[in-house]
Write a protein that holds these residues in place. Structure first.
Motif, PDB file in Angstrom:
ATOM      1  N   GLN A 183       5.796   6.647  -0.677  1.00 59.39           N
ATOM      2  CA  GLN A 183       6.288   5.713   0.326  1.00 59.39           C
ATOM      3  C   GLN A 183       5.425   4.455   0.339  1.00 59.39           C
ATOM      4  N   LYS A 184       6.077   3.315   0.526  1.00 58.39           N
ATOM      5  CA  LYS A 184       5.385   2.028   0.467  1.00 58.39           C
ATOM      6  C   LYS A 184       5.395   1.357   1.829  1.00 58.39           C
ATOM      7  N   VAL A 185       4.239   0.814   2.219  1.00 56.19           N
ATOM      8  CA  VAL A 185       4.160  -0.016   3.417  1.00 56.19           C
ATOM      9  C   VAL A 185       3.549  -1.355   3.014  1.00 56.19           C
ATOM     10  N   LYS A 186       3.758  -2.365   3.833  1.00 51.04           N
ATOM     11  CA  LYS A 186       3.246  -3.698   3.528  1.00 51.04           C
ATOM     12  C   LYS A 186       2.357  -4.181   4.658  1.00 51.04           C
ATOM     13  N   VAL A 187       1.257  -4.842   4.282  1.00 51.07           N
ATOM     14  CA  VAL A 187       0.355  -5.416   5.278  1.00 51.07           C
ATOM     15  C   VAL A 187       0.167  -6.897   4.970  1.00 51.07           C
ATOM     16  N   ILE A 220       0.861  -1.183   0.000  1.00 52.80           N
ATOM     17  CA  ILE A 220       0.000   0.000   0.000  1.00 52.80           C
ATOM     18  C   ILE A 220       0.894   1.228   0.000  1.00 52.80           C
ATOM     19  N   TYR A 221       0.584   2.165  -0.856  1.00 51.53           N
ATOM     20  CA  TYR A 221       1.410   3.355  -1.014  1.00 51.53           C
ATOM     21  C   TYR A 221       0.734   4.574  -0.401  1.00 51.53           C
ATOM     22  N   LEU A 222       1.554   5.533  -0.015  1.00 48.51           N
ATOM     23  CA  LEU A 222       1.067   6.847   0.357  1.00 48.51           C
ATOM     24  C   LEU A 222       1.198   7.762  -0.857  1.00 48.51           C
ATOM     25  N   THR A 266      -9.824  -9.123  15.458  1.00 47.99           N
ATOM     26  CA  THR A 266      -8.600  -8.629  16.073  1.00 47.99           C
ATOM     27  C   THR A 266      -7.447  -8.862  15.122  1.00 47.99           C
ATOM     28  N   PHE A 267      -6.561  -7.904  15.020  1.00 40.76           N
ATOM     29  CA  PHE A 267      -5.439  -8.005  14.096  1.00 40.76           C
ATOM     30  C   PHE A 267      -4.138  -7.843  14.854  1.00 40.76           C
ATOM     31  N   GLN A 268      -3.141  -8.568  14.397  1.00 43.22           N
ATOM     32  CA  GLN A 268      -1.814  -8.455  14.974  1.00 43.22           C
ATOM     33  C   GLN A 268      -1.115  -7.220  14.423  1.00 43.22           C
ATOM     34  N   ARG A 269      -0.448  -6.494  15.291  1.00 51.44           N
ATOM     35  CA  ARG A 269       0.349  -5.369  14.810  1.00 51.44           C
ATOM     36  C   ARG A 269       1.621  -5.931  14.190  1.00 51.44           C
ATOM     37  N   SER A 270       1.889  -5.507  12.945  1.00 47.78           N
ATOM     38  CA  SER A 270       3.051  -6.054  12.236  1.00 47.78           C
ATOM     39  C   SER A 270       3.817  -4.917  11.591  1.00 47.78           C
ATOM     40  N   ASP A 271       4.571  -5.258  10.553  1.00 50.19           N
ATOM     41  CA  ASP A 271       5.342  -4.212   9.891  1.00 50.19           C
ATOM     42  C   ASP A 271       4.452  -3.233   9.153  1.00 50.19           C
ATOM     43  N   SER A 272       3.120  -3.488   9.148  1.00 54.76           N
ATOM     44  CA  SER A 272       2.214  -2.515   8.547  1.00 54.76           C
ATOM     45  C   SER A 272       2.201  -1.219   9.340  1.00 54.76           C
ATOM     46  N   GLN A 273       2.662  -1.245  10.597  1.00 51.96           N
ATOM     47  CA  GLN A 273       2.653  -0.042  11.417  1.00 51.96           C
ATOM     48  C   GLN A 273       3.976   0.715  11.329  1.00 51.96           C
ATOM     49  N   GLN A 274       4.559   0.732  10.147  1.00 50.87           N
ATOM     50  CA  GLN A 274       5.795   1.468   9.958  1.00 50.87           C
ATOM     51  C   GLN A 274       5.542   2.959  10.084  1.00 50.87           C
ATOM     52  N   THR A 275       6.554   3.687  10.485  1.00 48.19           N
ATOM     53  CA  THR A 275       6.432   5.129  10.593  1.00 48.19           C
ATOM     54  C   THR A 275       6.296   5.747   9.213  1.00 48.19           C
ATOM     55  N   VAL A 276       5.359   6.705   9.102  1.00 46.56           N
ATOM     56  CA  VAL A 276       5.197   7.406   7.839  1.00 46.56           C
ATOM     57  C   VAL A 276       6.245   8.501   7.747  1.00 46.56           C
ATOM     58  N   LYS A 277       7.113   8.412   6.769  1.00 53.08           N
ATOM     59  CA  LYS A 277       8.198   9.385   6.627  1.00 53.08           C
ATOM     60  C   LYS A 277       7.680  10.669   5.993  1.00 53.08           C
ATOM     61  N   SER A 278       8.321  11.770   6.314  1.00 56.12           N
ATOM     62  CA  SER A 278       7.963  13.042   5.702  1.00 56.12           C
ATOM     63  C   SER A 278       8.454  13.068   4.267  1.00 56.12           C
ATOM     64  N   PRO A 279       7.659  13.672   3.376  1.00 58.47           N
ATOM     65  CA  PRO A 279       8.122  13.791   1.991  1.00 58.47           C
ATOM     66  C   PRO A 279       9.253  14.790   1.895  1.00 58.47           C
ATOM     67  N   PRO A 280      10.025  14.756   0.825  1.00 53.72           N
ATOM     68  CA  PRO A 280      11.113  15.725   0.663  1.00 53.72           C
ATOM     69  C   PRO A 280      10.560  17.136   0.544  1.00 53.72           C
ATOM     70  N   LEU A 281      11.444  18.122   0.734  1.00 54.62           N
ATOM     71  CA  LEU A 281      11.004  19.509   0.657  1.00 54.62           C
ATOM     72  C   LEU A 281      10.512  19.830  -0.750  1.00 54.62           C
ATOM     73  N   LEU A 282       9.601  20.794  -0.797  1.00 54.98           N
ATOM     74  CA  LEU A 282       9.015  21.177  -2.067  1.00 54.98           C
ATOM     75  C   LEU A 282      10.073  21.725  -3.016  1.00 54.98           C
ATOM     76  N   ASP A 283       9.937  21.344  -4.286  1.00 57.31           N
ATOM     77  CA  ASP A 283      10.785  21.954  -5.304  1.00 57.31           C
ATOM     78  C   ASP A 283      10.291  23.369  -5.580  1.00 57.31           C
ATOM     79  N   SER A 284      11.127  24.149  -6.221  1.00 55.40           N
ATOM     80  CA  SER A 284      10.704  25.494  -6.606  1.00 55.40           C
ATOM     81  C   SER A 284       9.518  25.402  -7.552  1.00 55.40           C
ATOM     82  N   PRO A 285       8.576  26.342  -7.446  1.00 55.60           N
ATOM     83  CA  PRO A 285       7.393  26.269  -8.307  1.00 55.60           C
ATOM     84  C   PRO A 285       7.762  26.351  -9.777  1.00 55.60           C
TER      85      PRO A 285
END
Length: 470
Positions: free
Chosen positions: A126-130, A120-122, A401-420
């Motif tokens: 960024q990609k996470v797996k469930v 699953i992507y953001l 009920t679901f087990q917490r797994s690597d699906s609960q990875q931290t969501v990283k911040s995207p890179p800084l905005l490029d110039s418009p």
């Protein structure tokens, strides 16, 4: 959702006997193949559960083998039946109907039930797996991903997104539905150009506050906002870009989103360039959906650029139609059969002034997605008009009920905005008005003011709105 049965196939069962399979398409893509007897069984179940008065007419059984003409007639009747069931607010949302479609989808794609990892992507890539079962429905997959952020769970959804376009292009987006299995849907496309993306599933930006109350929800909304600014969906001038970049550097995500909320086209979905007959036939247009409207950036035949909006509250109805368009096959033999492309059109009847209705047509491969956006905006408005809560409308009961797994990875911040991109800054300034829909010239202003024409305040709004022609 647009249900159709555009074709049939003659297939063989495990005993070698042949039968006619009816190919059910959802939004122009094959969802499942079913036999007449399977749909008849569903019909009988619905009748037993809801009564004869609720169920639409079903094509009768035939004693003798059907001729090709009769098969095609039955195909059309079954298509109308599926559309009627789906559009019924009770039948279309029933677990009986949805589970039938999920089972048929899995059987059609011949994917056994087993444990798999689903990517699953953001919006920022960024990609996470469930860890899920192939037979898990959309709600189950969403619950696994959002188990520890209950506020966000009710206000986000999975979308199937085509990602092969350029970074500033408009991806082909559709929301995964309760009648499909996400793993089966993405696998059946047989293309690396599609991915499942987590996005917010509402239009009213007031709900952003609920999402931002949760840490993961804040990160999801922040990633989506940054992505839409970089893609050019949200208009940003140089000063606003400087402020946004400063907030990014400070890690001030909430303040970043709140500033973005003030910008033009925040919360809109933008579509690929297409063709419209408004204000003139054959005009090139970029359509955006958001703020309870369809926004037009139109290029007129004289190369003038104009902008205007069509409010959903002034649309009496709309429809999506498809037709076959022959294309050249590149052969020298004129008698050779030519291939056909499918031409999709969204047409809506709009209240231009108090006493004048006019049909406006958009020709686009994304016409079905535009229709889905219109319907979801109307649904949200109707819930609010009746005093209900959009969160209750979208809320699903948490099961299991679901087990917490690597699906609960931290969501990283995207890179800084490029110039418009300076090419996105509009410099043409025009002021021509057409009827009550204002198509004004594009400028470098980023004002979020309403650009529609004179508002009609009668009881006409919402009358007949729906997908009765879909």
């Amino acid at each position: 959702m647009h249900f159709s049965i555009p074709e049939t196939e003659v297939r063989s069962d495990e005993n070698g006997s042949t039968y006619v399979a009816y190919n059910i398409h959802v939004n122009g893509v094959l969802h499942c193949r079913v036999r007449y007897s399977q749909l008849l069984g569903l019909h009988e179940q619905i009748k037993k559960e809801y009564g004869n008065n609720v169920v639409p007419a079903f094509p009768p059984k035939k004693i003798f083998t059907l001729t090709p003409a009769e098969v095609d007639q039955r195909r059309e009747q079954l298509e109308k039946y599926m559309q009627a069931v789906r559009q019924d607010p009770i039948l279309g949302s029933s677990e009986m109907f949805n589970s039938f479609l999920r089972k048929a989808q899995q059987e059609t794609q011949q994917i056994p039930t087993e444990e798999v990892q689903l990517e699953i992507y953001l919006s920022n890539g960024q990609k996470v797996k469930v860890n899920i079962l192939t037979s898990d429905q959309t709600e189950d997959v969403l619950e696994v991903r959002m188990l520890f952020c209950t506020h966000t769970f009710h206000l986000v959804s999975h979308s199937l997104v085509q990602t092969s376009l350029t970074s500033h292009g408009a991806p082909d987006v559709r929301k995964l539905q309760e009648f499909e299995l996400p793993y089966v849907s993405i696998t059946s496309l047989h293309s690396p150009d599609y991915r499942i993306v987590l996005r917010k599933s509402y239009w009213d930006t007031a709900y952003d506050s609920d999402v931002m109350d949760d840490r993961m929800g804040l990160n999801l909304l922040y990633a989506q906002t940054v992505s839409e600014i970089e893609r050019g969906w949200i208009l940003v001038n140089k000063e606003q870009h400087r402020q946004l970049k400063s907030l990014q550097e400070k890690g001030s995500k909430k303040e970043f989103i709140r500033l973005a909320q003030t910008l033009k086209y925040y919360g809109y979905i933008k579509f690929d360039p297409c063709i419209t007959d408004f204000p003139e036939k054959g005009c090139h247009v970029i359509v955006g959906a958001g703020n309870n409207e369809l926004n037009f950036h139109v290029k007129l035949p004289n190369d003038q650029m104009k902008e205007g909006s069509f409010k959903v509250t002034r649309m009496r109805c709309w429809r999506v139609t498809s037709s076959q368009v022959p294309v050249a096959n590149g052969t020298a033999n004129p008698s050779s059969p030519s291939k056909c492309d499918v031409k999709l059109e969204l047409a809506f009847e709009y209240l231009m002034s108090k006493d004048r209705l006019q049909w406006v047509t958009i020709t686009s491969p994304q016409a079905i997605m535009m229709s889905i956006c219109l319907q979801s905006m109307v649904d949200e408005l109707m819930v609010k008009k009746s005093g209900g809560s959009i969160k209750k409308m979208q809320k699903k009961r948490l099961n299991g009920t679901f087990q917490r797994s690597d699906s609960q990875q931290t969501v990283k911040s995207p890179p800084l905005l490029d110039s418009p991109d300076p090419s996105r800054e509009q410099v043409v300034k025009l002021s021509t008005k057409l009827s009550s829909v204002s198509l004004r010239g594009l400028s470098s202003s980023n004002s979020a003011s309403d650009i529609s024409g004179n508002e009609f305040h009668g009881n006409y709004a919402f009358e007949g709105i729906g997908d009765d022609d879909l």
